[in-house]
Design an enzyme around this catalytic site. Structure first.
Site, PDB file in Angstrom:
ATOM      1  N   ARG A 426       0.849  -1.195   0.000  1.00  0.00           N
ATOM      2  CA  ARG A 426       0.000   0.000   0.000  1.00  0.00           C
ATOM      3  C   ARG A 426       0.873   1.227   0.000  1.00  0.00           C
ATOM      4  O   ARG A 426       1.852   1.296   0.744  1.00  0.00           O
ATOM      5  CB  ARG A 426      -0.890   0.033   1.245  1.00  0.00           C
ATOM      6  CG  ARG A 426      -1.916  -1.081   1.246  1.00  0.00           C
ATOM      7  CD  ARG A 426      -2.792  -0.982   2.468  1.00  0.00           C
ATOM      8  NE  ARG A 426      -3.634  -2.169   2.558  1.00  0.00           N
ATOM      9  CZ  ARG A 426      -4.432  -2.447   3.573  1.00  0.00           C
ATOM     10  NH1 ARG A 426      -4.497  -1.601   4.593  1.00  0.00           N
ATOM     11  NH2 ARG A 426      -5.162  -3.527   3.584  1.00  0.00           N
ATOM     12  N   ASP A 446      -4.661 -12.755   7.193  1.00  0.00           N
ATOM     13  CA  ASP A 446      -6.033 -12.572   6.758  1.00  0.00           C
ATOM     14  C   ASP A 446      -6.829 -13.868   6.828  1.00  0.00           C
ATOM     15  O   ASP A 446      -6.263 -14.962   6.874  1.00  0.00           O
ATOM     16  CB  ASP A 446      -5.973 -12.141   5.289  1.00  0.00           C
ATOM     17  CG  ASP A 446      -7.005 -11.099   4.960  1.00  0.00           C
ATOM     18  OD1 ASP A 446      -7.970 -10.967   5.725  1.00  0.00           O
ATOM     19  OD2 ASP A 446      -6.839 -10.428   3.930  1.00  0.00           O
ATOM     20  N   LYS A 527     -18.486  -3.669  11.961  1.00  0.00           N
ATOM     21  CA  LYS A 527     -17.224  -4.345  12.265  1.00  0.00           C
ATOM     22  C   LYS A 527     -16.889  -4.250  13.749  1.00  0.00           C
ATOM     23  O   LYS A 527     -17.447  -3.422  14.464  1.00  0.00           O
ATOM     24  CB  LYS A 527     -16.085  -3.747  11.453  1.00  0.00           C
ATOM     25  CG  LYS A 527     -15.831  -2.285  11.770  1.00  0.00           C
ATOM     26  CD  LYS A 527     -14.501  -1.830  11.190  1.00  0.00           C
ATOM     27  CE  LYS A 527     -14.279  -0.361  11.525  1.00  0.00           C
ATOM     28  NZ  LYS A 527     -12.968   0.139  11.277  1.00  0.00           N
ATOM     29  N   HIS A 573     -14.204 -10.547   6.734  1.00  0.00           N
ATOM     30  CA  HIS A 573     -12.753 -10.434   6.624  1.00  0.00           C
ATOM     31  C   HIS A 573     -12.281 -10.312   8.061  1.00  0.00           C
ATOM     32  O   HIS A 573     -12.906  -9.622   8.847  1.00  0.00           O
ATOM     33  CB  HIS A 573     -12.309  -9.142   5.945  1.00  0.00           C
ATOM     34  CG  HIS A 573     -13.062  -8.763   4.722  1.00  0.00           C
ATOM     35  ND1 HIS A 573     -12.527  -8.865   3.472  1.00  0.00           N
ATOM     36  CD2 HIS A 573     -14.303  -8.264   4.543  1.00  0.00           C
ATOM     37  CE1 HIS A 573     -13.405  -8.433   2.585  1.00  0.00           C
ATOM     38  NE2 HIS A 573     -14.492  -8.056   3.203  1.00  0.00           N
TER      39      HIS A 573
END
Ligand SMILES: [Zn+2]
Ligand SMILES: [Zn+2]
Length: 698
Positions: A426, A446, A527, A573
């Site tokens: 990133r 992940d 989340k 996720h």
């Protein structure tokens, strides 16, 4: 909102002799903003009498409903200032409150509220309250610099509050020094004593431009010109100082009871190397002296533990200008990394996960489909292969979707848990890079879990159990934060409600400490974030469980239900460590480099007293090495005391000294890290003890 229009028969006005005023009898006090008599539109008089509250007014009074954080609803006069509303509760509370969150937005206490709303009072106990205080401190800093350096053409850039403090960027014809910091700090303390009110005013774009042009503040002019056409332009004035600012602020400079300037750094205007380098002054501020002192002590401790410093001393990793933000792991750092990964695999296997690996470079079409091309492009790196556009993955999700779609799934396969240790890239601004904490490539631990909507709650509980196991292993306490549906979100109301309830129930069932961030969720799902507390009290956000209702839609994921028809799975996720690189940074600081035995790059160091003990030392090493222990021999021709000190500097958990006595009876003189004394132990018993520690991950 409601109008009160009571018949005059309810009027008690004769008692107070106030012509034209009628009263309302209520069982609860109403907050009011007017003054008795006078010409105010709503002239109000509050009188407590026999447990009732009387409110007198001249004209039609409009009451609004204010819902407080604990759910209670209070009525208040429309247009009331937040400060007066707070005072209606108690004056002592009003002294503590710094600002207020109204419908999710932080506001000045001088803001008038015009409609029904949700309100949370912000004090020093709230991060947002402290934020308002620190943001005000940045204005005080700018005011002080302006006052002190009149002859140095000071131009102001920006001055926000940040985590743990604030900064202000200055363009100034002078290289600022630590001496200057002391001087500026003194001037700031003076401004605090002056206790000037911060007054907000709205001005037209023209007026604002004219004012800052006259002052020669070219950065402010640029900022104003960049504001969207319809944006309100607001100024904050405190004494002799005015700044362009959207606010909010505390009421007066006197609220900033404790402040400290910390450092000076270079910072490009707007973070771009093409622009001028400005001088940034960092500082911090608190509402109480004790809080500042505690913070400064913690910072001293943190500096000693800085993972960049320890990383170098312990030879764990390095960073080089050939790859800014791309860390290099050395053999010892790699040991820690591999131990973390081994442990991760062990736990995930136990919790029913499978592991996949997806490519680092994937075609543009995929990123368009996932939405990253449109919404995440500025953080991504690109390349071309055979004249086609490709991107280097910033996230593992799209690859995970492709793997899911390689097979037809039945409801019997769900929940399907697919883990991936994916290296993502990133783009971060060069100024934001910080050791292993902020890098440009990192490995996310992940996993994507695909399930039926009815499985959300149970599955989230399992994820929480897994997180709990992992964090406890490192001795890290944590709390969770649940972020709920934001405005402009996608998806049906009932799905959101079910999903959010499922998350909340899972947290409740596990008895976890958590706070709710209303409206802070992603637009595609709620989340839970996990914030870990390290050994010196700092918190780090690491784990996340993100529910996603969008990607299954975008990638047309399905499973065959019990009814034989195709259905849409829900997915999550989740990451536990977050980024393995950053987690290593956190662990280095948490343990101050003294890793527990199971993680330590070198677990045992053997020191022969003289040359004639070297063979014995190596024999021990070979024996331990064969058993999988990480062991080294220091056979340099140095005094043993010196070698012991070095071994302690390297923070090796066990230092073994061997001489004649030890050789004779198959022993070693064992010294644990951080302890002064050593004890003689039978070598086999020692090995057993170490193995036991490693198996218990301590
Ligand atoms: Zn401001
Ligand atoms: Zn993902």
């Amino acid at each position: 909102m409601r109008h009160i229009d009571l018949p005059l028969s309810n009027c008690r006005l004769n008692k107070v002799g106030c012509a034209g005023v009628i009263s309302v009898i209520k069982s609860e006090p109403v907050a009011f903003g007017g003054k008795q008599g006078g010409t105010a539109k709503h002239s109000l008089v509050p009188i407590w009498d026999e447990g009732c509250f009387f409110l007198f007014y001249k004209e039609g009074l409009i009451l609004i409903k204010v819902t407080l954080k604990d759910g209670t609803v209070r009525e208040a006069e429309q247009g009331i200032m937040i400060l007066d509303f707070v005072k209606a509760f108690s004056n002592s509370l009003a002294k503590k409150v710094l600002s207020a969150k109204v419908d999710g937005k932080i506001m000045d206490l001088t803001t008038k509220i015009e409609k029904d709303c949700k309100m949370q009072f912000l004090t020093l106990e709230d991060a947002d309250g402290l934020w308002t205080l620190r943001h005000t401190a940045s204005h005080i800093l700018a005011q002080a610099v302006k006052r002190l350096y009149k002859d140095y053409n000071v131009q102001l850039a920006i001055g926000p509050a940040i985590d743990n403090g604030f900064y202000y960027d200055f363009d100034i014809n002078k290289q600022l020094t630590d001496e200057d910091l002391k001087k500026i700090e003194k001037e700031m303390e003076k401004i605090v004593k002056e206790n000037s009110k911060l007054e907000r005013s709205e001005v037209s774009r023209e007026a604002a431009l004219k004012m800052f042009e006259e002052k020669g503040e070219k950065y402010k002019v640029e900022l104003i010109n960049d504001l969207p056409k319809d944006e309100k332009i607001t100024l904050y004035t405190q004494g002799d100082f005015v700044d362009l600012c959207a606010g909010p602020h505390v009421l007066s400079t006197g609220k900033v009871k404790a402040l400290k300037l910390q450092s000076i750094a270079g910072a490009y205007w707007r973070g771009s190397e093409k622009n001028k380098m400005l001088q940034r002054i960092y500082g911090t501020a608190f509402g109480k002296k004790e809080d500042l002192d505690a913070y400064l002590t913690m910072m001293e401790e943190a500096a000693k533990r800085d993972h960049r410093k320890l990383g170098k001393e312990l030879d764990l990793f390095s960073l080089h200008e050939e790859g800014p933000g791309f860390p290099f792991f050395h053999p010892k750092g790699m040991v820690i990394r591999n131990e973390l990964i081994n442990y991760w695999r062990e736990v995930h296997r136990e919790f029913g996960y499978q592991e996949i690996s997806t490519p680092m470079i994937l075609n543009r079409k995929l990123w368009e489909q996932s939405g990253h091309w449109d919404h995440y492009k500025e953080n991504m790196y690109f390349t071309k292969i055979d004249d086609e556009d490709y991107a280097i993955k910033p996230m593992n999700c799209p690859g995970g979707m492709i793997v899911y779609k390689t097979q037809q799934h039945s409801y019997r396969d769900l929940p399907l848990r697919m883990g991936e240790l994916g290296l993502v890239h990133r783009h971060e601004l060069s100024g934001a890079l910080h050791g292993l904490m902020r890098v440009r490539n990192f490995t996310q631990d992940d996993a994507h879990i695909f399930m039926m909507p009815s499985q959300i709650e149970e599955e989230i509980q399992k994820v929480i159990d897994l997180f709990d196991r992992v964090y406890k292993t490192f001795g890290l306490e944590y709390h969770a934060e649940l972020s709920t549906r934001p405005e402009n979100s996608m998806g049906e109301d009932d799905i959101w409600e079910n999903a959010t309830n499922a998350l909340q129930n899972a947290l409740d069932n596990r008895g976890l400490k958590y706070i709710i961030n209303e409206g802070d969720g992603a637009f595609y799902g709620p989340k839970i974030d996990f914030h870990l507390k390290d050994s010196i009290g700092r918190t780090w956000q690491c784990g996340t469980i993100q529910l996603d209702m969008l990607l299954p839609e975008k990638f047309d994921l399905t499973y065959v239900g019990e009814d034989g028809k195709k259905h849409r799975p829900v997915m999550i996720h989740r990451v536990v460590y977050g980024s393995i690189e950053r987690f290593i940074g956190i662990l280095i600081e948490n343990y101050a480099g003294a890793f527990p035995t199971w993680l330590a790059p070198v677990q045992i160091e053997i020191l022969p007293i003289t040359e004639k003990h070297t063979d014995y030392a190596y024999a021990l090493k070979n024996k331990m090495f064969a058993l999988g222990l990480r062991v080294e021999v220091d056979d340099r021709n140095e005094k043993v005391g010196y070698k012991i000190r070095e071994s302690q500097m390297k923070k090796v958990p066990y230092t073994l000294v061997v001489g004649d006595k030890e050789m004779e009876v198959n022993e070693a003189s064992v010294r644990k890290y951080g302890e002064k004394d050593s004890i003689n132990m039978n070598v086999d018993l020692f090995i057993k003890e170490v193995q036991e520690k490693i198996s218990k991950k301590i």
